[in-house]
Design a protein around this motif. Structure first.
Motif, PDB file in Angstrom:
ATOM      1  N   ASN A  57       6.370  -9.983  28.464  1.00 29.84           N
ATOM      2  CA  ASN A  57       5.788 -10.406  27.188  1.00 29.84           C
ATOM      3  C   ASN A  57       4.879  -9.416  26.539  1.00 29.84           C
ATOM      4  N   LEU A  59       5.563  -6.323  25.992  1.00 30.36           N
ATOM      5  CA  LEU A  59       6.201  -5.075  25.521  1.00 30.36           C
ATOM      6  C   LEU A  59       6.281  -5.277  24.030  1.00 30.36           C
ATOM      7  N   THR A  60       6.264  -3.913  23.372  1.00 33.57           N
ATOM      8  CA  THR A  60       6.615  -3.832  21.978  1.00 33.57           C
ATOM      9  C   THR A  60       7.811  -2.789  21.796  1.00 33.57           C
ATOM     10  N   ARG A  61       8.437  -2.705  20.781  1.00 34.86           N
ATOM     11  CA  ARG A  61       9.525  -1.659  20.578  1.00 34.86           C
ATOM     12  C   ARG A  61       9.415  -1.109  19.373  1.00 34.86           C
ATOM     13  N   TYR A  62       9.970   0.119  19.439  1.00 30.45           N
ATOM     14  CA  TYR A  62      10.319   0.898  18.041  1.00 30.45           C
ATOM     15  C   TYR A  62      12.019   1.215  18.167  1.00 30.45           C
ATOM     16  N   GLN A  71      10.672   1.011  24.388  1.00 30.24           N
ATOM     17  CA  GLN A  71       9.681  -0.074  24.374  1.00 30.24           C
ATOM     18  C   GLN A  71       8.721   0.485  25.394  1.00 30.24           C
ATOM     19  N   CYS A  73       4.379  -0.733  26.441  1.00 30.65           N
ATOM     20  CA  CYS A  73       3.275  -1.640  26.927  1.00 30.65           C
ATOM     21  C   CYS A  73       2.456  -1.828  25.717  1.00 30.65           C
ATOM     22  N   LYS A  74       1.924  -3.009  25.355  1.00 27.21           N
ATOM     23  CA  LYS A  74       1.263  -3.237  24.123  1.00 27.21           C
ATOM     24  C   LYS A  74      -0.462  -2.901  24.533  1.00 27.21           C
ATOM     25  N   THR A  79       5.229   4.519  27.549  1.00 32.68           N
ATOM     26  CA  THR A  79       6.548   4.530  27.290  1.00 32.68           C
ATOM     27  C   THR A  79       7.381   4.097  28.519  1.00 32.68           C
TER      28      THR A  79
END
Length: 135
Positions: A57, A59-62, A71, A73-74, A79
């Protein structure tokens, strides 16, 4: 053989049941920015072998135009994985715990490497200066 890994702050963790393959280092300008380094260190895996152990939960992604993405870590910005069309494609070797029993097998896009990067003179791996070309 199980491979584990995680982010810098430790909040995101993963496990891979199996081996990594096709490790490479990309020296293009996009990888320099994405990895905050002179190049990436990345290996492929079978998506079914990968699972998140903690912090999914966070994670963020580009995702870029061709469906490939990363992906992160917020919390700490590490990376962690590469994705393609929403599926895990590979992992960054810098976030793997211990020895993943793999070596970088090729250096790609060295034709666009940073002017300040010096490649080893006795590099024994495959080197590709541009997409689809070999020295």
């Amino acid at each position: 053989m199980a491979i584990t890994g995680g982010c810098f702050c430790g909040a995101v963790r993963y496990r891979i049941e199996g081996r990594l393959r096709d490790a490479r280092s990309c020296h293009c300008s996009l990888c320099r920015k994405a990895f905050s380094a002179q190049a990436s260190a990345y290996a492929l895996l079978d998506a079914e072998a990968f699972s998140w152990v903690a912090g999914e939960n966070l994670l963020t992604r580009y995702v870029g135009k061709q469906g490939f993405g990363l992906q992160f870590c917020k919390l700490c910005g590490s990376t962690l994985t590469g994705i393609y069309e929403g599926r895990i494609h590979g992992v960054t070797l810098g976030c793997v715990d211990g020895d993943p029993d793999i070596e970088i097998g090729m250096h790609i896009y060295v034709g666009s490497k940073a002017a300040w990067e010096v490649l080893p003179l006795a590099e024994s791996r495959a080197v590709f200066h541009e997409e689809g070309t070999a020295p």
